[in-house]
Design a protein around this motif. Structure first.
Motif, PDB file in Angstrom:
ATOM      1  N   ILE A 130       1.051  -1.086   0.026  1.00 15.72           N
ATOM      2  CA  ILE A 130      -0.082  -0.033   0.002  1.00 15.72           C
ATOM      3  C   ILE A 130       0.915   1.118   0.118  1.00 15.72           C
ATOM      4  N   GLY A 131       2.061   1.065   0.541  1.00 15.55           N
ATOM      5  CA  GLY A 131       3.106   2.213   0.343  1.00 15.55           C
ATOM      6  C   GLY A 131       3.469   2.811  -1.076  1.00 15.55           C
ATOM      7  N   ASN A 132       3.280   1.729  -1.784  1.00 21.33           N
ATOM      8  CA  ASN A 132       3.547   2.063  -3.364  1.00 21.33           C
ATOM      9  C   ASN A 132       2.433   3.096  -3.912  1.00 21.33           C
ATOM     10  N   MET A 133       1.263   3.155  -3.332  1.00 19.95           N
ATOM     11  CA  MET A 133       0.237   3.916  -3.924  1.00 19.95           C
ATOM     12  C   MET A 133       0.316   5.378  -3.676  1.00 19.95           C
ATOM     13  N   GLU A 134       1.430   5.787  -4.343  1.00 17.19           N
ATOM     14  CA  GLU A 134       1.674   7.345  -4.134  1.00 17.19           C
ATOM     15  C   GLU A 134       0.792   8.338  -4.253  1.00 17.19           C
ATOM     16  N   SER A 135      -0.298   8.103  -4.690  1.00 21.95           N
ATOM     17  CA  SER A 135      -1.469   9.282  -5.018  1.00 21.95           C
ATOM     18  C   SER A 135      -2.477   9.234  -4.045  1.00 21.95           C
ATOM     19  N   LEU A 136      -2.664   8.218  -3.090  1.00 19.32           N
ATOM     20  CA  LEU A 136      -3.617   8.065  -2.147  1.00 19.32           C
ATOM     21  C   LEU A 136      -3.788   9.208  -1.297  1.00 19.32           C
ATOM     22  N   LYS A 137      -5.081   9.528  -0.965  1.00 20.58           N
ATOM     23  CA  LYS A 137      -5.392  10.606  -0.342  1.00 20.58           C
ATOM     24  C   LYS A 137      -6.475  10.068   0.802  1.00 20.58           C
ATOM     25  N   LYS A 138      -7.107   9.279   0.561  1.00 21.12           N
ATOM     26  CA  LYS A 138      -8.045   8.797   1.487  1.00 21.12           C
ATOM     27  C   LYS A 138      -8.213   7.096   1.835  1.00 21.12           C
ATOM     28  N   ILE A 139      -8.083   6.669   2.860  1.00 21.18           N
ATOM     29  CA  ILE A 139      -8.185   5.282   3.014  1.00 21.18           C
ATOM     30  C   ILE A 139      -9.218   4.887   4.237  1.00 21.18           C
ATOM     31  N   HIS A 140     -10.233   4.184   3.827  1.00 13.68           N
ATOM     32  CA  HIS A 140     -11.105   3.528   4.711  1.00 13.68           C
ATOM     33  C   HIS A 140     -11.335   2.313   4.904  1.00 13.68           C
ATOM     34  N   LEU A 141     -10.858   1.608   5.921  1.00 17.23           N
ATOM     35  CA  LEU A 141     -10.537   0.144   6.052  1.00 17.23           C
ATOM     36  C   LEU A 141     -11.502  -0.428   7.207  1.00 17.23           C
ATOM     37  N   SER A 142     -12.365   0.532   8.034  1.00 19.70           N
ATOM     38  CA  SER A 142     -12.968   0.467   8.985  1.00 19.70           C
ATOM     39  C   SER A 142     -14.094  -0.772   9.098  1.00 19.70           C
ATOM     40  N   SER A 143     -14.184  -1.285  10.295  1.00 22.32           N
ATOM     41  CA  SER A 143     -15.039  -2.630  10.470  1.00 22.32           C
ATOM     42  C   SER A 143     -15.025  -3.666   9.586  1.00 22.32           C
ATOM     43  N   ASN A 144     -13.697  -4.059   9.296  1.00 24.42           N
ATOM     44  CA  ASN A 144     -13.551  -5.377   8.915  1.00 24.42           C
ATOM     45  C   ASN A 144     -12.732  -6.251  10.302  1.00 24.42           C
ATOM     46  N   ASN A 145     -12.031  -7.357   9.591  1.00 24.51           N
ATOM     47  CA  ASN A 145     -11.258  -8.150  10.767  1.00 24.51           C
ATOM     48  C   ASN A 145      -9.627  -8.256  10.223  1.00 24.51           C
ATOM     49  N   LEU A 146      -9.332  -7.079   9.826  1.00 20.32           N
ATOM     50  CA  LEU A 146      -7.863  -6.838   9.590  1.00 20.32           C
ATOM     51  C   LEU A 146      -6.847  -7.210  10.983  1.00 20.32           C
ATOM     52  N   GLU A 149       0.207  -5.389  12.204  1.00 15.62           N
ATOM     53  CA  GLU A 149       0.483  -4.014  12.356  1.00 15.62           C
ATOM     54  C   GLU A 149       0.121  -3.120  11.358  1.00 15.62           C
ATOM     55  N   VAL A 150      -0.030  -1.732  11.458  1.00 16.38           N
ATOM     56  CA  VAL A 150      -0.242  -0.880  10.260  1.00 16.38           C
ATOM     57  C   VAL A 150       1.346  -0.859   9.686  1.00 16.38           C
ATOM     58  N   PRO A 151       1.196  -0.977   8.267  1.00 17.32           N
ATOM     59  CA  PRO A 151       2.671  -1.334   7.996  1.00 17.32           C
ATOM     60  C   PRO A 151       3.448   0.086   7.811  1.00 17.32           C
ATOM     61  N   VAL A 152       4.566  -0.107   8.396  1.00 21.68           N
ATOM     62  CA  VAL A 152       5.491   1.233   8.239  1.00 21.68           C
ATOM     63  C   VAL A 152       5.361   1.876   6.696  1.00 21.68           C
ATOM     64  N   GLU A 153       5.488   1.238   6.050  1.00 17.98           N
ATOM     65  CA  GLU A 153       5.427   1.681   4.496  1.00 17.98           C
ATOM     66  C   GLU A 153       4.355   2.757   4.232  1.00 17.98           C
ATOM     67  N   ILE A 154       3.264   2.796   4.997  1.00 17.90           N
ATOM     68  CA  ILE A 154       2.128   3.483   4.925  1.00 17.90           C
ATOM     69  C   ILE A 154       2.624   5.102   4.881  1.00 17.90           C
ATOM     70  N   SER A 155       3.643   5.333   5.813  1.00 15.10           N
ATOM     71  CA  SER A 155       4.180   6.833   5.734  1.00 15.10           C
ATOM     72  C   SER A 155       4.918   7.255   4.553  1.00 15.10           C
ATOM     73  N   ASN A 156       4.909   6.387   3.420  1.00 20.51           N
ATOM     74  CA  ASN A 156       5.552   6.842   2.348  1.00 20.51           C
ATOM     75  C   ASN A 156       4.417   7.639   1.426  1.00 20.51           C
ATOM     76  N   LEU A 157       3.330   7.479   2.079  1.00 26.65           N
ATOM     77  CA  LEU A 157       1.906   8.052   1.238  1.00 26.65           C
ATOM     78  C   LEU A 157       2.084   9.609   1.624  1.00 26.65           C
ATOM     79  N   THR A 158       2.649  10.311   0.870  1.00 30.21           N
ATOM     80  CA  THR A 158       2.858  11.841   1.293  1.00 30.21           C
ATOM     81  C   THR A 158       1.619  12.608   0.953  1.00 30.21           C
TER      82      THR A 158
END
Length: 235
Positions: A130-146, A149-158
């Protein structure tokens, strides 16, 4: 001259009438249809019609740019070929019956700006790709069974403005890079086992379910909703 103009006009008209998405993108959509019980969707597809007539699909300049299906009884696992839809800007499949893991191939969607999977039954971890998705502005993953850990790569999403992982089974410490993000406006992490470090402590706020834009059916009334956000709330 008139004949040439007429011929040119017919050619242009033909190109518009018979314009279609690439075989690769169409196959990825068919894979999605087959993998998620498309025949039993609330609004199903007639695969014999042009792709731009399929419910929830947006096509611009012969490219699939959006999939938006809310409450459509989409049931099953996302196929790996979902990553072939490289022109997608919006992928919205909330309140369906998606199960299984989010495929690593989703990281190929580098033009995606909005990812919405809330209200499903997804399992496994959030893929590091998910850290490769450089254009991402909004991520909604609520109310699942994930889980995991939250991957550290998510910090790449500037460009990331909102990360919502409310009501999952996530553990560990939030990536420090999120605390340093310049564009992040809202971080919603309640109802997990996530650890908030000192870097996030000054941003800890208590918000009601209306502020978090959840439906009443998803926000447990007996629990306090905890969100971490920056100084500017998002309306």
């Amino acid at each position: 001259m008139k004949k040439q103009l007429l011929t040119l006009g017919l050619l242009l008209l033909s190109s518009v009438l018979f314009a279609q998405v690439s075989a690769k993108e169409k196959q990825a959509l068919i894979d999605f249809y087959l993998a998620t019980n498309g025949e039993n969707w609330v609004n199903t597809w007639d695969l014999n019609t042009p792709v731009d007539q399929w419910h929830g699909i947006t096509v611009k300049e012969n490219k699939v740019t959006a999939i938006s299906m809310l409450f459509n009884n989409v049931e099953g696992s996302l196929p790996n070929s979902i990553g072939s839809l490289e022109n997608l800007k919006i992928l919205e499949l909330p309140f369906n019956k998606l199960s299984g893991e989010i495929p690593n191939s989703i990281g190929n969607l580098k033009n995606l700006e909005i990812l919405v999977f809330n209200g499903n039954s997804l399992t496994g971890s959030i893929p590091s790709t998910i850290g490769n998705m450089e254009s991402l502005k909004k991520i909604h993953l609520s109310s699942n069974n994930l889980s995991g850990e939250v991957p550290v790569e998510i910090s790449n999403l500037t460009e990331l403005e909102l990360l919502n992982v409310f009501d999952n089974n996530l553990t560990g410490t939030l990536p420090m890079g999120l605390a340093q993000s310049k564009n992040l406006k809202k971080l919603v992490v309640a109802e997990n086992e996530l650890i908030t470090t000192q870097a996030f402590s000054s941003l800890l706020l208590f918000l009601d379910d209306a502020n978090l834009e959840f439906s009443n059916s998803l926000t447990p009334s007996a629990k306090t909703v905890i969100a971490i956000e920056t100084s500017e709330d998002e309306n």
